[in-house]
Design a protein around this motif. Structure first.
Motif, PDB file in Angstrom:
ATOM      1  N   ASN A   1      36.334  80.569 -19.269  1.00  0.00           N
ATOM      2  CA  ASN A   1      34.827  80.450 -19.440  1.00  0.00           C
ATOM      3  C   ASN A   1      34.057  80.896 -20.900  1.00  0.00           C
ATOM      4  OD1 ASN A   1      34.994  83.139 -19.231  1.00  0.00           O
ATOM      5  ND2 ASN A   1      33.782  83.100 -17.304  1.00  0.00           N
ATOM      6  N   GLY A   2      35.288  81.541 -21.680  1.00  0.00           N
ATOM      7  CA  GLY A   2      34.653  81.954 -22.955  1.00  0.00           C
ATOM      8  C   GLY A   2      35.518  81.168 -24.111  1.00  0.00           C
ATOM      9  N   ILE A   3      35.808  79.977 -23.826  1.00  0.00           N
ATOM     10  CA  ILE A   3      36.504  79.382 -24.967  1.00  0.00           C
ATOM     11  C   ILE A   3      35.532  78.009 -25.159  1.00  0.00           C
ATOM     12  CG2 ILE A   3      38.710  79.966 -24.139  1.00  0.00           C
ATOM     13  CD1 ILE A   3      39.105  77.052 -22.778  1.00  0.00           C
ATOM     14  N   ASP A   4      36.061  77.312 -26.521  1.00  0.00           N
ATOM     15  CA  ASP A   4      35.108  76.333 -26.849  1.00  0.00           C
ATOM     16  C   ASP A   4      34.910  75.184 -25.766  1.00  0.00           C
ATOM     17  OD1 ASP A   4      34.767  77.354 -29.297  1.00  0.00           O
ATOM     18  OD2 ASP A   4      36.701  76.036 -30.116  1.00  0.00           O
ATOM     19  N   SER A   5      33.895  74.726 -25.621  1.00  0.00           N
ATOM     20  CA  SER A   5      33.603  73.462 -24.626  1.00  0.00           C
ATOM     21  C   SER A   5      34.351  72.305 -24.673  1.00  0.00           C
ATOM     22  CB  SER A   5      31.950  73.386 -24.406  1.00  0.00           C
ATOM     23  OG  SER A   5      31.685  72.652 -25.880  1.00  0.00           O
TER      24      SER A   5
ATOM     25  N   ASN B   1      39.091  75.183 -18.045  1.00  0.00           N
ATOM     26  CA  ASN B   1      37.774  75.150 -18.988  1.00  0.00           C
ATOM     27  C   ASN B   1      36.877  75.042 -18.097  1.00  0.00           C
ATOM     28  OD1 ASN B   1      36.322  75.534 -20.907  1.00  0.00           O
ATOM     29  ND2 ASN B   1      36.941  74.342 -22.265  1.00  0.00           N
TER      30      ASN B   1
ATOM     31  N   ASN C   1      33.905  76.175 -19.076  1.00  0.00           N
ATOM     32  CA  ASN C   1      32.733  75.983 -19.883  1.00  0.00           C
ATOM     33  C   ASN C   1      33.027  74.433 -20.660  1.00  0.00           C
ATOM     34  OD1 ASN C   1      30.830  76.826 -21.808  1.00  0.00           O
ATOM     35  ND2 ASN C   1      32.043  77.133 -23.429  1.00  0.00           N
TER      36      ASN C   1
END
Length: 132
Positions: free
Chosen positions: A23-27, A43, A45
């Motif tokens: 959840n803390g990576i590029d969308s 992902n 996110n």
């Protein structure tokens, strides 16, 4: 996380498929399945949150099909076939979710729109829903 995504992740666990929720990576970083390591990286996110159930179901499809993540280096035909097969499994999983949760759609178009299934697979959804 949506009920359908939770359902799919529980399906993965029930079938001994490992996963990590990122959840803390590029969308725009795509989710990935690595059957050789029995692991999916999802992902959470993803920039189109409404696509997440299809994304998870698709990656489970790669895992169940045993698609090598390295096969993409070999041929575009192999990639197209693997992606198509994973999407077919994803449609089956989403239809099973609907059946298990007593969810009904008036048309296959509503089903593919609800789960963001690519339009090129509408004929599969239509055929599979006709026999349900």
């Amino acid at each position: 996380m949506s009920d359908v995504t939770t359902y799919l992740l529980n399906y993965a666990l029930d079938h001994h498929i490992g996963f990590e929720l990122l959840n803390g990576i590029d969308s725009d970083w795509p989710s990935l399945a690595i059957p050789e390591r029995n692991m999916m990286f999802i992902n959470t996110n993803w920039y189109k949150q409404e696509e997440l159930p299809m994304v998870v179901a698709h990656e489970i499809g790669h895992m169940l099909n045993g698609d090598s993540c390295y096969m993409y280096d070999k041929s575009s035909v192999g990639k197209i076939n693997a992606e198509s097969a994973a999407n077919k499994v994803a449609i089956d999983l989403l239809l099973q979710y609907c059946k298990d949760c007593d969810i009904h759609f008036n048309s296959y178009i509503m089903f593919i729109q609800q789960f963001c299934i690519p339009l090129r697979y509408e004929y599969i959804a239509k055929r599979k829903m006709a026999v349900m």
